[in-house]
Motif scaffolding. Structure first.
Motif, PDB file in Angstrom:
ATOM      1  N   ARG A  12       2.224 -42.723   6.276  1.00 57.35           N
ATOM      2  CA  ARG A  12       1.371 -43.917   6.835  1.00 57.35           C
ATOM      3  C   ARG A  12       2.112 -45.106   6.954  1.00 57.35           C
ATOM      4  O   ARG A  12       2.750 -45.616   5.709  1.00 57.35           O
ATOM      5  N   HIS A  69       4.055 -35.520  10.161  1.00 55.21           N
ATOM      6  CA  HIS A  69       3.573 -36.904  10.922  1.00 55.21           C
ATOM      7  C   HIS A  69       3.857 -38.252  10.353  1.00 55.21           C
ATOM      8  O   HIS A  69       3.667 -38.410   9.443  1.00 55.21           O
ATOM      9  N   PHE A  70       4.264 -39.158  11.122  1.00 57.90           N
ATOM     10  CA  PHE A  70       4.108 -40.489  11.066  1.00 57.90           C
ATOM     11  C   PHE A  70       2.717 -41.306  11.571  1.00 57.90           C
ATOM     12  O   PHE A  70       2.674 -40.486  12.860  1.00 57.90           O
ATOM     13  N   PHE A  71       1.978 -41.885  10.706  1.00 60.62           N
ATOM     14  CA  PHE A  71       0.688 -42.616  11.509  1.00 60.62           C
ATOM     15  C   PHE A  71       1.032 -44.050  11.633  1.00 60.62           C
ATOM     16  O   PHE A  71       1.447 -44.347  10.450  1.00 60.62           O
ATOM     17  N   ASP A 110       0.412 -39.129   2.367  1.00 63.77           N
ATOM     18  CA  ASP A 110      -0.511 -38.194   2.032  1.00 63.77           C
ATOM     19  C   ASP A 110      -0.177 -36.875   2.051  1.00 63.77           C
ATOM     20  O   ASP A 110       0.381 -36.450   3.166  1.00 63.77           O
ATOM     21  N   GLU A 114      -0.372 -47.171  11.518  1.00 60.34           N
ATOM     22  CA  GLU A 114      -1.601 -47.614  11.124  1.00 60.34           C
ATOM     23  C   GLU A 114      -2.098 -48.691  11.923  1.00 60.34           C
ATOM     24  O   GLU A 114      -3.275 -49.007  12.508  1.00 60.34           O
ATOM     25  N   ARG A 153       1.871 -45.301   2.695  1.00 58.18           N
ATOM     26  CA  ARG A 153       1.394 -44.429   1.779  1.00 58.18           C
ATOM     27  C   ARG A 153       1.922 -42.972   2.402  1.00 58.18           C
ATOM     28  O   ARG A 153       2.041 -42.794   3.528  1.00 58.18           O
ATOM     29  N   LEU A 211       0.426 -41.625  16.749  1.00 56.54           N
ATOM     30  CA  LEU A 211       1.104 -40.712  15.951  1.00 56.54           C
ATOM     31  C   LEU A 211       2.332 -40.373  16.395  1.00 56.54           C
ATOM     32  O   LEU A 211       2.508 -40.245  17.526  1.00 56.54           O
ATOM     33  N   ILE A 246      -6.106 -37.327  10.626  1.00 56.42           N
ATOM     34  CA  ILE A 246      -5.234 -38.501  10.305  1.00 56.42           C
ATOM     35  C   ILE A 246      -6.464 -39.451  10.006  1.00 56.42           C
ATOM     36  O   ILE A 246      -6.176 -40.663   9.309  1.00 56.42           O
ATOM     37  N   ASP A 247      -7.577 -39.391  10.522  1.00 59.77           N
ATOM     38  CA  ASP A 247      -8.451 -40.553  10.604  1.00 59.77           C
ATOM     39  C   ASP A 247      -9.736 -40.035  10.755  1.00 59.77           C
ATOM     40  O   ASP A 247     -10.107 -38.917  11.149  1.00 59.77           O
ATOM     41  N   VAL A 301       1.516 -36.522   5.962  1.00 61.22           N
ATOM     42  CA  VAL A 301       1.177 -37.865   6.911  1.00 61.22           C
ATOM     43  C   VAL A 301       1.856 -39.095   5.998  1.00 61.22           C
ATOM     44  O   VAL A 301       1.506 -39.591   4.847  1.00 61.22           O
ATOM     45  N   ARG A 317       3.097 -48.985   8.281  1.00 56.99           N
ATOM     46  CA  ARG A 317       2.554 -50.515   8.290  1.00 56.99           C
ATOM     47  C   ARG A 317       3.748 -51.383   8.610  1.00 56.99           C
ATOM     48  O   ARG A 317       4.747 -51.068   8.171  1.00 56.99           O
TER      49      ARG A 317
END
Lengths: 146, 146
Positions: free
Chosen positions: B138, B99-101, A134, B103, A132, B108, B83-84, B136, B140
């Motif tokens: 996200r 940012h890349f996060f 955001d 999951e 996703r 980060l 982020i969280d 952000v 996975r």
DNA sequence: ATTAATGCAAAATCTTTGCACTTTC
DNA sequence: GAAAGTGCAAAGATTTTGCATTAAT
């Protein structure tokens, strides 16, 4: 309450929504579904939803509010929006869209339209896929509320 | 330790950084400054920074870690990244960037370059100004770490 | 009847606070 | 020696969990 007439429309809608999601239509879930979905898109936190339920005369424990918010999110009825460390926001609009966050009031609003687009989206690293994207536009200001 | 020579370079840099920010160069702040800024950009949480300090043999209480992270953020040495829900991340890169996060791992990463741009940024509502735009991405995935 | 959902209170997380002690200027 | 910073443990806030009770299929 009245079983000589069929259930009224809003009730039927809520029931339908829960059934479609594969969730048992309990008294609590029905009430929360109506609060959440009967009046256009909403942004709630566990706390605000709990308060609204209480105001509406619906008795639901906080634990159930949390359970419900997460179940609804899991089945796609809600979407979680991460805005704030230490408080979870949920959005009844599950379409791809982004948010304004009013830092002064803590209020969250959908960005109207699907206008926001991201240019030069970087490639996801090896073996990763984008779950996703955001976008949050944080607003601050001469906050005279309309 | 060695006072026949002037302080080594890294120490002087940390001292300088704190002075420039108007913060007293205490033992704890100097140590945390070095951990944070001596090795390129970093993303930390209170917990990871506390652990790193301990590993480095620096005794700092968690309360001081929190104080320091917030003071550094206030003076512009760090930037908070949301982020969280339930965990605060801080970034040593205070430039405008996104940012890349990951999951899976909770890691980060800065998005390299200033490539990401947002098209059709909507107008801020009356009397509001944009404080910041956060993006952000996200991720996975088939997360075999390199 | 069986299975799922609810409610309560307790626990878990993360963060902040109050206050005595220590360090910097 | 003022003023600021630190550490500790206690308090806060939000969210999760365990388990007995209640409701839905």
């Amino acid at each position: 309450m009245n079983r000589t007439q069929g259930p009224e429309r809003p009730f039927r809608d809520a029931l339908q929504r829960l059934k479609a999601a594969g969730l048992r239509p309990t008294r609590q879930r029905l009430a929360l579904t109506r609060i959440l979905f009967e009046n256009g898109h909403r942004h709630v936190t566990a706390e605000t939803l709990h308060a609204e339920a209480k105001t509406a005369g619906v008795d639901v424990s906080l634990a159930t509010i949390y359970n419900t918010l997460h179940q609804f999110t899991t089945v796609g009825l809600l979407r979680e929006v991460v805005i704030d460390t230490g408080k979870a926001y949920f959005d009844t609009n599950t379409d791809d869209h982004h948010h304004f966050f009013f830092e002064d009031s803590g209020r969250l609003a959908d960005i109207p339209g699907n206008d926001v687009a991201i240019a030069n989206l970087p490639i996801a690293p090896e073996g990763m896929e984008v779950a996703r994207v955001d976008v949050v536009i944080r607003l601050r200001g001469a906050g005279r509320l309309s």
